[in-house]
Structure formats: structure tokens, C-alpha cells
Design a protein around this motif. Structure first.
Motif, PDB file in Angstrom:
ATOM      1  N   LEU A   1      21.670  11.687  36.969  1.00  0.00           N
ATOM      2  CA  LEU A   1      21.877  11.788  35.311  1.00  0.00           C
ATOM      3  C   LEU A   1      22.815  13.143  35.219  1.00  0.00           C
ATOM      4  O   LEU A   1      22.527  13.943  35.732  1.00  0.00           O
ATOM      5  CB  LEU A   1      20.714  11.735  34.632  1.00  0.00           C
ATOM      6  CG  LEU A   1      20.826  12.256  33.157  1.00  0.00           C
ATOM      7  CD1 LEU A   1      21.596  11.049  32.381  1.00  0.00           C
ATOM      8  CD2 LEU A   1      19.583  12.520  32.516  1.00  0.00           C
ATOM      9  N   HIS A   2      24.021  13.005  34.503  1.00  0.00           N
ATOM     10  CA  HIS A   2      24.894  14.277  34.643  1.00  0.00           C
ATOM     11  C   HIS A   2      24.761  14.881  32.905  1.00  0.00           C
ATOM     12  O   HIS A   2      24.838  13.983  32.325  1.00  0.00           O
ATOM     13  CB  HIS A   2      26.158  13.991  34.784  1.00  0.00           C
ATOM     14  CG  HIS A   2      26.289  13.370  36.369  1.00  0.00           C
ATOM     15  ND1 HIS A   2      26.451  14.388  37.500  1.00  0.00           N
ATOM     16  CD2 HIS A   2      26.227  12.167  36.952  1.00  0.00           C
ATOM     17  CE1 HIS A   2      26.281  13.716  38.756  1.00  0.00           C
ATOM     18  NE2 HIS A   2      26.438  12.437  38.402  1.00  0.00           N
ATOM     19  N   ALA A  14      15.727  10.425  28.429  1.00  0.00           N
ATOM     20  CA  ALA A  14      16.710   9.474  28.688  1.00  0.00           C
ATOM     21  C   ALA A  14      15.571   8.112  29.080  1.00  0.00           C
ATOM     22  O   ALA A  14      14.968   8.097  29.691  1.00  0.00           O
ATOM     23  CB  ALA A  14      17.664   9.299  29.672  1.00  0.00           C
ATOM     24  N   TYR A  15      15.823   6.986  28.444  1.00  0.00           N
ATOM     25  CA  TYR A  15      15.007   5.632  28.610  1.00  0.00           C
ATOM     26  C   TYR A  15      16.217   4.560  28.901  1.00  0.00           C
ATOM     27  O   TYR A  15      16.580   3.929  28.123  1.00  0.00           O
ATOM     28  CB  TYR A  15      14.474   5.222  27.279  1.00  0.00           C
ATOM     29  CG  TYR A  15      13.378   6.111  27.057  1.00  0.00           C
ATOM     30  CD1 TYR A  15      11.957   6.322  27.633  1.00  0.00           C
ATOM     31  CD2 TYR A  15      13.495   7.229  25.894  1.00  0.00           C
ATOM     32  CE1 TYR A  15      11.030   7.231  27.299  1.00  0.00           C
ATOM     33  CE2 TYR A  15      12.545   8.180  25.507  1.00  0.00           C
ATOM     34  CZ  TYR A  15      11.282   8.059  26.365  1.00  0.00           C
ATOM     35  OH  TYR A  15      10.417   9.082  25.737  1.00  0.00           O
ATOM     36  N   ASP A  33      11.884  20.824  36.868  1.00  0.00           N
ATOM     37  CA  ASP A  33      12.063  19.691  37.914  1.00  0.00           C
ATOM     38  C   ASP A  33      12.263  18.263  36.718  1.00  0.00           C
ATOM     39  O   ASP A  33      11.862  18.262  35.531  1.00  0.00           O
ATOM     40  CB  ASP A  33      10.848  19.321  38.824  1.00  0.00           C
ATOM     41  CG  ASP A  33       9.518  19.206  37.844  1.00  0.00           C
ATOM     42  OD1 ASP A  33       9.503  20.229  37.013  1.00  0.00           O
ATOM     43  OD2 ASP A  33       8.704  18.455  38.296  1.00  0.00           O
ATOM     44  N   ALA A  34      13.095  17.451  37.098  1.00  0.00           N
ATOM     45  CA  ALA A  34      13.119  16.140  36.370  1.00  0.00           C
ATOM     46  C   ALA A  34      11.830  15.134  36.812  1.00  0.00           C
ATOM     47  O   ALA A  34      11.491  15.061  37.727  1.00  0.00           O
ATOM     48  CB  ALA A  34      14.322  15.516  36.498  1.00  0.00           C
ATOM     49  N   GLN A  35      11.310  14.547  35.695  1.00  0.00           N
ATOM     50  CA  GLN A  35      10.247  13.594  36.107  1.00  0.00           C
ATOM     51  C   GLN A  35      10.817  12.251  35.540  1.00  0.00           C
ATOM     52  O   GLN A  35      11.329  12.030  34.787  1.00  0.00           O
ATOM     53  CB  GLN A  35       8.928  14.152  35.464  1.00  0.00           C
ATOM     54  CG  GLN A  35       8.631  15.503  35.796  1.00  0.00           C
ATOM     55  CD  GLN A  35       7.481  15.905  35.139  1.00  0.00           C
ATOM     56  OE1 GLN A  35       6.722  15.140  34.407  1.00  0.00           O
ATOM     57  NE2 GLN A  35       7.070  17.360  35.122  1.00  0.00           N
ATOM     58  N   TYR A  48      18.857   4.567  26.006  1.00  0.00           N
ATOM     59  CA  TYR A  48      18.530   5.122  24.980  1.00  0.00           C
ATOM     60  C   TYR A  48      18.656   6.702  25.310  1.00  0.00           C
ATOM     61  O   TYR A  48      17.680   6.892  26.342  1.00  0.00           O
ATOM     62  CB  TYR A  48      17.404   5.013  24.309  1.00  0.00           C
ATOM     63  CG  TYR A  48      16.614   5.729  23.115  1.00  0.00           C
ATOM     64  CD1 TYR A  48      17.208   5.614  21.966  1.00  0.00           C
ATOM     65  CD2 TYR A  48      15.667   6.588  23.708  1.00  0.00           C
ATOM     66  CE1 TYR A  48      16.753   6.498  20.980  1.00  0.00           C
ATOM     67  CE2 TYR A  48      15.034   7.494  22.685  1.00  0.00           C
ATOM     68  CZ  TYR A  48      15.531   7.418  21.340  1.00  0.00           C
ATOM     69  OH  TYR A  48      15.154   8.330  20.311  1.00  0.00           O
ATOM     70  N   SER A  49      19.005   7.720  24.669  1.00  0.00           N
ATOM     71  CA  SER A  49      18.804   8.846  25.167  1.00  0.00           C
ATOM     72  C   SER A  49      18.521   9.969  23.757  1.00  0.00           C
ATOM     73  O   SER A  49      19.228   9.611  22.671  1.00  0.00           O
ATOM     74  CB  SER A  49      20.050   9.517  25.831  1.00  0.00           C
ATOM     75  OG  SER A  49      21.113   9.798  25.180  1.00  0.00           O
TER      76      SER A  49
END
Length: 66
Positions: free
Chosen positions: A24-25, A12-13, A40-42, A2-3
Motif C-alpha cells: 500500500l503506497h 484500508a479494507y 507499524d502496519a497491522q 474501501y479506504s
């Protein structure tokens, strides 16, 4: 998976992840030159919040080229 795509973030899940390295692109299009901070991505587990991951943030410099 899911996004959601928002104006300032992507959410995104995945339903299930094995222990691996994932990427993830996504495509970003900027029309305004300048300096932008790329946050930053978490990553968090849904029910075990003390387990998490994080990437480094950076500053992205966009210049107008004639």
C-alpha cells in the motif's frame, strides 16, 4: 477497496485478497523537522482475528536544509 484517510492513520479494507504479497503506497508531507515514529502496519482478518500480519516500525528523522 474501501479506504479512509485520517490525520494520524490510513485505514484500508479490501473486499477479497488472495494469498500473495501486497503493498500500500501513500504520500506523506511534513512541514515540521524533527524525529517521528512511523508506527507499524497491522493487518487482521475480519472474522478470524487470530490470523494477522504486522510490519516493522521505524523512526523517521527530518532535517531542515537551507
Amino acid at each position: 477497496m474501501y479506504s479512509q484517510q485520517k490525520s494520524d492513520r490510513i485505514i484500508a479494507y479490501p473486499y477479497h485478497l488472495e494469498s500473495e504479497v501486497y503493498s500500500l503506497h501513500y504520500l506523506v508531507c511534513s512541514m515540521t523537522p524533527g524525529a517521528f515514529y512511523w508506527f507499524d502496519a497491522q493487518v487482521h482478518l475480519q472474522y478470524v482475528l487470530e490470523e494477522f500480519g504486522r510490519t516493522a516500525g521505524l523512526t523517521l528523522l527530518l532535517k531542515y536544509i537551507k
